[in-house]
Write an enzyme that holds these catalytic residues in place. Structure first.
Site, PDB file in Angstrom:
ATOM      1  N   ASN A  58     127.373  24.221  -1.090  1.00 34.19           N
ATOM      2  CA  ASN A  58     128.182  24.117  -2.307  1.00 34.19           C
ATOM      3  C   ASN A  58     128.726  25.480  -2.725  1.00 34.19           C
ATOM      4  O   ASN A  58     129.465  26.095  -1.947  1.00 34.19           O
ATOM      5  CB  ASN A  58     127.484  23.341  -3.423  1.00 34.19           C
ATOM      6  CG  ASN A  58     126.180  23.905  -3.917  1.00 34.19           C
ATOM      7  OD1 ASN A  58     125.222  24.042  -3.173  1.00 34.19           O
ATOM      8  ND2 ASN A  58     126.107  24.209  -5.203  1.00 34.19           N
ATOM      9  N   ASP A  59     128.420  26.005  -3.880  1.00 34.05           N
ATOM     10  CA  ASP A  59     129.162  27.122  -4.469  1.00 34.05           C
ATOM     11  C   ASP A  59     129.272  28.353  -3.567  1.00 34.05           C
ATOM     12  O   ASP A  59     128.269  28.801  -2.994  1.00 34.05           O
ATOM     13  CB  ASP A  59     128.479  27.599  -5.754  1.00 34.05           C
ATOM     14  CG  ASP A  59     128.305  26.512  -6.782  1.00 34.05           C
ATOM     15  OD1 ASP A  59     128.630  25.354  -6.494  1.00 34.05           O
ATOM     16  OD2 ASP A  59     127.828  26.826  -7.880  1.00 34.05           O
ATOM     17  N   TYR A  97     120.053  30.215  -6.786  1.00 31.70           N
ATOM     18  CA  TYR A  97     121.296  29.687  -7.339  1.00 31.70           C
ATOM     19  C   TYR A  97     122.410  30.742  -7.307  1.00 31.70           C
ATOM     20  O   TYR A  97     122.242  31.843  -6.801  1.00 31.70           O
ATOM     21  CB  TYR A  97     121.051  29.175  -8.765  1.00 31.70           C
ATOM     22  CG  TYR A  97     120.539  27.761  -8.846  1.00 31.70           C
ATOM     23  CD1 TYR A  97     119.946  27.136  -7.757  1.00 31.70           C
ATOM     24  CD2 TYR A  97     120.632  27.047 -10.036  1.00 31.70           C
ATOM     25  CE1 TYR A  97     119.476  25.834  -7.852  1.00 31.70           C
ATOM     26  CE2 TYR A  97     120.148  25.748 -10.141  1.00 31.70           C
ATOM     27  CZ  TYR A  97     119.576  25.143  -9.045  1.00 31.70           C
ATOM     28  OH  TYR A  97     119.113  23.857  -9.146  1.00 31.70           O
ATOM     29  N   ARG A 132     123.031  30.568 -16.454  1.00 32.39           N
ATOM     30  CA  ARG A 132     122.993  30.912 -15.031  1.00 32.39           C
ATOM     31  C   ARG A 132     124.317  31.481 -14.520  1.00 32.39           C
ATOM     32  O   ARG A 132     125.282  31.630 -15.246  1.00 32.39           O
ATOM     33  CB  ARG A 132     122.619  29.684 -14.214  1.00 32.39           C
ATOM     34  CG  ARG A 132     123.506  28.459 -14.393  1.00 32.39           C
ATOM     35  CD  ARG A 132     123.040  27.325 -13.486  1.00 32.39           C
ATOM     36  NE  ARG A 132     123.759  26.087 -13.715  1.00 32.39           N
ATOM     37  CZ  ARG A 132     123.334  25.112 -14.504  1.00 32.39           C
ATOM     38  NH1 ARG A 132     122.205  25.243 -15.170  1.00 32.39           N
ATOM     39  NH2 ARG A 132     124.041  24.005 -14.645  1.00 32.39           N
ATOM     40  N   GLU A 139     129.696  26.471 -16.156  1.00 33.51           N
ATOM     41  CA  GLU A 139     129.100  27.054 -14.968  1.00 33.51           C
ATOM     42  C   GLU A 139     130.023  28.097 -14.341  1.00 33.51           C
ATOM     43  O   GLU A 139     131.224  28.146 -14.614  1.00 33.51           O
ATOM     44  CB  GLU A 139     128.806  25.961 -13.937  1.00 33.51           C
ATOM     45  CG  GLU A 139     127.754  24.957 -14.378  1.00 33.51           C
ATOM     46  CD  GLU A 139     127.270  24.097 -13.234  1.00 33.51           C
ATOM     47  OE1 GLU A 139     126.072  24.182 -12.913  1.00 33.51           O
ATOM     48  OE2 GLU A 139     128.084  23.349 -12.666  1.00 33.51           O
TER      49      GLU A 139
END
Length: 461
Positions: A29-30, A89, A157, A212
């Protein structure tokens, strides 16, 4: 199906992308930590090696010297510390004194009956120092979760770092206890000791409940604030994905470290698969952006059939951000021209002779006019009455239709991979990104329009 069997399927998978970053197996993902260091481009990304449905994320890693051909590197970080045991993360990287300093969120879920939104979760800011981007020299918490300010949920975050006036700043995305999005800002003189400086920008009830992946930079004298809000309600042509990503232009009062918007929030992409954009500046002074070519919380609206084959998701092509006409344009990198081969240029009336599976397509209209463009299997682009419509059939696996008002269309540039489509309209004024899963093989490119113009086709090697 065993992991070994899935890995074999990945290698023979006709939906495996040819010129995008994607996982060998598992989940991606990111994008994180993008940086150019000693002539090498590094891109890190959220990665779960064995489970295509996700889990505790690592940082995967790829490198390139030309932003076109990438080399798979060993996993850079794994969730193997007490401060990140449930996931390494998202975060970013910055160079200082000949080293790369990474900052990321260490995710921890306490065992017990918690909602993990308002209780039971730690999200620690972790500092990593690397001599070269490959090996870790040290890794430690610099802002523990318990030191975050009051008034916020446990969701704080995705640190993004930048430097201004000799001071280092860190922005963090947050969710308040009242379910509003917010951008927190910390400052430091040395990247080691950090002081909370309040909020850079605060949201309202119409801007979602959680922001986010914040990003902040200046371009041509304008401040740019990027974030990915969760929970914005859809409007007729906007915010049609479960979560969206975009930016606001503005001015920053550096005496207060406060961002003042001068535009509304604008989505980056009007397609189905775009989230968590992440930017950096390279040695040429270009502001480059990667994004996750996927999105969270879409099921059961649409899905990715590669899950059954042991992998899921990819990154978009890197794009250059340019400020023009009061907005950010997104443009494919010039470097990707080196992939072109077998150029064919035809008038619009001759376009039916073209077909392909992996290609770049450029349409140049002499005047803006309605058109229908049929692409892979059952995907269509239709422009009529000032509305551009992207439509998928069964190959969209639940992706159906996205509509975007555009006053006129004079140019289209499309990058078509085995299972993705990126559409740049009017030299990057609008962009639509989508995954699509057609049957393997070349498909005819069929254009219907009364306009005059030329269509240029390149197979991409």
């Amino acid at each position: 199906m065993t992991l070994e069997k899935k890995q074999m399927d990945v290698q023979n998978d006709p939906w495996r992308l040819k010129f995008h970053i994607m996982p060998e197996t598992g989940w991606l993902n990111d994008p994180n930590g993008a940086i150019q260091f000693n002539g090498v481009y590094h891109i890190y990304y959220q990665y779960v090696p064995k489970d295509p449905l996700g889990g505790a994320t690592h940082w995967g890693h790829m490198t390139s010297k030309d932003m076109v051909y990438f080399k798979q590197e060993p996993i850079f970080m794994s969730p193997d510390q007490e401060f990140d045991v449930n996931g390494v993360y998202s975060g970013s990287g910055i160079e200082k004194d000949g080293k790369i300093h990474f900052f990321y969120t260490g995710n921890v879920k306490q065992p017990g009956d918690f909602d993990y939104i308002y209780n039971g979760r730690e999200q620690n800011v972790v500092h990593v120092v690397s001599q070269d981007g490959y090996e870790i020299e040290r890794r430690e918490v610099v802002i523990p979760h318990e030191e975050f300010p009051e008034g916020y949920s446990d969701h704080i975050r995705d640190p993004k770092l930048f430097k201004k006036n000799g001071m280092y700043y860190m922005v963090l995305g947050a969710r308040t206890e009242n379910n509003l999005g917010s951008i927190l800002v910390y400052q430091s003189k040395d990247l080691e000791q950090w002081t909370y400086h309040g909020t850079l920008y605060d949201g309202n009830e119409e801007q979602g409940y959680m922001w986010e992946c914040p990003d902040f930079f200046e371009i041509d004298g304008q401040s740019v604030l990027i974030f990915s809000p969760q929970g914005i309600l859809p409007e007729e042509y906007k915010y049609n994905n479960p979560h969206v990503a975009g930016y606001i232009l503005g001015e920053t009062d550096w005496s207060l470290v406060k961002f003042k918007p001068t535009t509304e929030f604008r989505e980056f992409d009007r397609g189905f698969d775009f989230y968590a954009p992440h930017t950096f500046e390279d040695d040429q002074g270009r502001r480059l952006m990667w994004s996750w070519m996927g999105i969270g919380d879409t099921m059961p609206e649409y899905t990715n059939p590669t899950i059954a084959r042991g992998w899921q998701h990819a990154l978009t092509l890197p794009r250059e951000l340019v400020l023009e006409n009061g907005q950010l344009y997104q443009r494919p990198l010039e470097e990707y021209k080196k992939l072109r081969k077998n150029e064919q240029t035809k008038s619009f009336r001759e376009a039916g002779a073209l077909s392909g599976e992996v290609y770049e397509l450029l349409l140049e209209f002499e005047t803006s006019a309605p058109f229908e463009l049929k692409l892979r299997q059952d995907t269509e682009l239709i422009y009529a009455d000032g509305i551009l419509t992207l439509k998928h059939g069964k190959s969209g696996y639940g992706r159906r239709k996205r509509m975007t008002p555009i006053k006129e269309i004079r140019q289209l540039q499309l990058f078509v991979d085995t299972s993705s489509l990126e559409i740049f309209v009017n030299d990057g004024e609008y962009v639509l990104t989508t995954r699509v899963y057609p049957d393997a093989g070349e498909d005819a490119i069929d254009l219907e329009t009364k306009a005059d113009g030329t269509i240029t086709y390149w197979a991409l090697d």
